[in-house]
Design a protein around this motif. Structure first.
Motif, PDB file in Angstrom:
ATOM      1  N   ILE A  49       8.234   8.407   8.441  1.00  0.00           N
ATOM      2  CA  ILE A  49       7.493   6.484   9.371  1.00  0.00           C
ATOM      3  C   ILE A  49       8.861   6.248  10.508  1.00  0.00           C
ATOM      4  O   ILE A  49       9.403   6.649  10.008  1.00  0.00           O
ATOM      5  CB  ILE A  49       6.785   4.903   8.349  1.00  0.00           C
ATOM      6  CG1 ILE A  49       5.306   5.671   7.137  1.00  0.00           C
ATOM      7  CG2 ILE A  49       6.405   4.310   9.433  1.00  0.00           C
ATOM      8  CD1 ILE A  49       5.029   6.668   8.336  1.00  0.00           C
ATOM      9  N   ILE A  63       2.323   1.325   5.460  1.00  0.00           N
ATOM     10  CA  ILE A  63       1.455   2.289   6.059  1.00  0.00           C
ATOM     11  C   ILE A  63       0.060   3.073   5.642  1.00  0.00           C
ATOM     12  O   ILE A  63      -0.529   3.043   4.773  1.00  0.00           O
ATOM     13  CB  ILE A  63       3.054   3.058   5.519  1.00  0.00           C
ATOM     14  CG1 ILE A  63       2.779   3.494   4.156  1.00  0.00           C
ATOM     15  CG2 ILE A  63       3.891   2.458   6.279  1.00  0.00           C
ATOM     16  CD1 ILE A  63       4.387   4.353   3.701  1.00  0.00           C
ATOM     17  N   GLU A  64       0.207   3.674   6.669  1.00  0.00           N
ATOM     18  CA  GLU A  64       0.082   3.672   8.237  1.00  0.00           C
ATOM     19  C   GLU A  64      -0.862   2.602   8.835  1.00  0.00           C
ATOM     20  O   GLU A  64      -1.954   2.733   8.001  1.00  0.00           O
ATOM     21  CB  GLU A  64      -0.148   5.133   8.224  1.00  0.00           C
ATOM     22  CG  GLU A  64       0.960   6.154   8.033  1.00  0.00           C
ATOM     23  CD  GLU A  64       0.756   7.375   8.529  1.00  0.00           C
ATOM     24  OE1 GLU A  64       1.308   7.291   9.882  1.00  0.00           O
ATOM     25  OE2 GLU A  64       0.502   8.534   8.539  1.00  0.00           O
ATOM     26  N   SER A 114       3.470   3.536  11.201  1.00  0.00           N
ATOM     27  CA  SER A 114       2.571   5.230  11.250  1.00  0.00           C
ATOM     28  C   SER A 114       3.693   5.997  11.673  1.00  0.00           C
ATOM     29  O   SER A 114       5.070   6.192  12.001  1.00  0.00           O
ATOM     30  CB  SER A 114       1.446   5.467  12.562  1.00  0.00           C
ATOM     31  OG  SER A 114       0.903   4.359  12.029  1.00  0.00           O
TER      32      SER A 114
END
Length: 183
Positions: free
Chosen positions: A26, A107-108, A136
């Motif tokens: 990420i 996430i995401e 993300s």
């Protein structure tokens, strides 16, 4: 009109897929993890309800231990759906907690967060998305996710705003514990 005011008695947290195996890919993952840990500590200090999801727990592993250690008696809901509200076990847990406002991190941003928030909004929840505790793999996907979440009707917020909104007043012992999280 969106309700921009959190009510501690009506709110809960949702930690979505904060698994180290995903987190390492990420963009800005240190910021996302740091703020998610702060949110877990807020949850602990205020003794608030929460739900924890894990995308394909068996294959991708548990949520980050620094988050889980602050969540008393947590249950990690393993899911295969991207929209957490499409998982019957998660939906039952959400309904059992009987809270109207959901504070979301994880996430995401443009996949599981977006689809889960869309599901929560469709089911009548007020959703507060913590933008600096979301991520993300690319910043452009994160920004696109935030834009869509805002257009859907979620409140786009940040860790400090959530902290101070839930605190309500200064000068208490509880406020001092909360304030120490961001010093």
């Amino acid at each position: 009109m969106k309700n921009f005011k959190l009510d501690r008695n009506k709110a809960m947290f949702m930690f979505i897929d904060m698994q180290p195996r995903i987190l390492k890919a990420i963009d800005n993952n240190e910021r996302v993890l740091k703020n998610s840990i702060i949110l877990a500590k807020i949850c602990e200090i205020l003794d608030m309800d929460f739900v924890v999801t894990a995308q394909y727990l068996k294959g991708l592993g548990s949520n980050h231990e620094e988050i889980l250690k602050h969540l008393k008696n947590y249950v990690e809901h393993s899911k295969l759906t991207f929209d957490s509200t499409e998982d019957e076990e998660i939906l039952r847990d959400l309904k059992a907690k009987n809270k109207k406002q959901i504070i979301v991190c994880g996430i995401e941003s443009h996949i599981c967060i977006l689809q889960t928030v869309r599901g929560l909004l469709e089911k009548g929840y007020e959703v507060f998305v913590v933008s600096d505790a979301l991520g993300s793999r690319s910043d452009s996907n994160h920004q696109n996710g935030l834009s869509q979440l805002d257009q859907m009707g979620a409140v786009i917020s940040n860790t400090e705003t959530i902290l101070f909104d839930l605190a309500g007043v200064a000068g208490t012992d509880t406020f001092k514990k909360l304030q120490a999280l961001i010093k």
